[in-house]
Design an enzyme around this catalytic site. Sequence first.
Site, mmCIF file in Angstrom:
data_model
loop_
_atom_site.group_PDB
_atom_site.id
_atom_site.type_symbol
_atom_site.label_atom_id
_atom_site.label_comp_id
_atom_site.label_asym_id
_atom_site.label_seq_id
_atom_site.Cartn_x
_atom_site.Cartn_y
_atom_site.Cartn_z
ATOM 1 N N HIS A 20 0.836 -1.210 0.000
ATOM 2 C CA HIS A 20 0.000 0.000 0.000
ATOM 3 C C HIS A 20 0.871 1.260 0.000
ATOM 4 O O HIS A 20 0.550 2.244 -0.654
ATOM 5 C CB HIS A 20 -0.925 0.008 1.226
ATOM 6 C CG HIS A 20 -1.955 -1.089 1.190
ATOM 7 N ND1 HIS A 20 -3.300 -0.863 1.117
ATOM 8 C CD2 HIS A 20 -1.811 -2.440 1.182
ATOM 9 C CE1 HIS A 20 -3.958 -2.013 1.077
ATOM 10 N NE2 HIS A 20 -3.065 -2.992 1.125
ATOM 11 N N ASP A 131 -6.401 5.256 2.468
ATOM 12 C CA ASP A 131 -6.490 3.831 2.189
ATOM 13 C C ASP A 131 -7.858 3.262 2.556
ATOM 14 O O ASP A 131 -8.504 3.718 3.502
ATOM 15 C CB ASP A 131 -5.419 3.105 3.008
ATOM 16 C CG ASP A 131 -5.048 1.779 2.395
ATOM 17 O OD1 ASP A 131 -4.018 1.720 1.706
ATOM 18 O OD2 ASP A 131 -5.812 0.800 2.579
#
Length: 480
Positions: A20, A131
């Site tokens: 990520h 996120d």
Amino acid sequence: MGSNPQRLHVMFFPFMAHGHMIPTLDMAKRFSSRGAKSTILTTPLNSKILQKHIDTFKNLNPSLEIEIQVLDFPCVQLGLPEGCENADFLTSNNNADREDMILKFFLSTRYFKDQLEKLLETMQPDCLIADMFFPWATQAAEKFNVPRLVFHGFGYFPLCFAYCIKLHKPQKRVASSCEPFVIPDLPGNIVMTREQISDSDEGTEMGKFMLEVKESEAKSSGVVVNSFYELEPDYADFYKSVVAKRAWHIGPLSVVNRGLGEKAERGKKASVDEVECIKWLDSKEPNSVVYISFGSVANFKNEQLIEIAAGLEASGKNFIWVVRKNKGDNEEWLPEGMEERTKGRGMIIRGWAPQVLILDHQATGGFVTHCGWNSLLEGVAAGVPMVTWPVGAEQFYNEKLVTQVLRTGVTVGAKRQVKGLEDYISREKVVEAVREMLDGEEAEDRRRRAKKLGEKANAAVEEGGSSFDDLNIFIEEFSS
Ligand code: UDP
């Protein structure tokens, strides 16, 4: 708008895992390269990982604005081990209580909410790209009238796939876990089995958390996708018309890294000298090396590693194999004398590889991958055929994109999410898949398709390309 009325200010908030953080940093670089100011929020240890790369980028582009805001994350107080600021910390070992710890790690990130609110209030960014695993970020942003965008880290295909599975639950209508079925509604008649599906039971803690993730996404201002239109047009259209309110594709993000330094410094410090690595690759014929890596999370047991080693040795091919071990760890996973016997044609990297650097080299002729979205897209951008070897999460969905839609890869034959000894792939299967990827007429066809796709991937981010244009639309919309 922030201090400079002309300049878009984007706040990025990546989940603390390499899969990520890496694409988020690439995304921040891409926005900055187009004149935006980028601020990345992360914890002290992760900021050190990102800072080195940012320094390299700033040296190359002194006028571009990109900075980190460091957030407090008191691991021990939150019930986590000291220094546990990255999922890497939890997935490096096969601990018995690993699953519990991973859930705790996910839930602990709520601790950031107050700090995020303070920063939103004082910095007043034009938007927040946070996120998917920070569902509470939507509400925090709403408080300060900042639009919140979601970043999942993966492409349209797996997002549409997960949507159709959730909606229709076709896995509930088959008699056995290995009976194939077609995913309803999803374009392309994609075939799957129940044991390959990753869907948390809504009654579990993880299931409840994932529900929260979905709800916060529905309330967000849209989704930013690491993909490009030409890779998955049917799924981009399906996603935009059926699944999400708004979506912008701005990838492949990894190609923002042009030079050797930038490519070599993604994620952790590489366990191999990049110049040595390039020299080694330079000494090999074009398309002759197999690169084999399972990303930053998957962790095979020794029995499986031994099969991979034996398979690579028996294949007779050149290879670079990345194993998630440290120098000095015991080497029970390595057949005795294997490294000596494959000297000159095989390189084992223990730890972290400069992946994009290796994939982009002309000697690299194929990629054995676990089908994490970043790896998949990096392979696509490099124009290489693949052997697909999914291990868990949404990787089995991604595999279907490669083998059934793009037809640029062959499957190693992984049947289900890796849980126990019965899931092992034998050395014979490794040899077979590697040879199928590299040799023969069909391999040539796959390579041709992969090369074409690689060209489209690189064109998408150039002026006038589909991702270039979508980023323009995004910048215009959120600047006003
Ligand atoms: N990666 C790398 N070197 C390694 C292992 C991974 O540079 O030795 C990078 C890889 O290029 C990719 C990311 O880490 O950008 C892994 O993300 P992916 O989505 O492929 O898989 P995950 O690690 O999330 O399972």
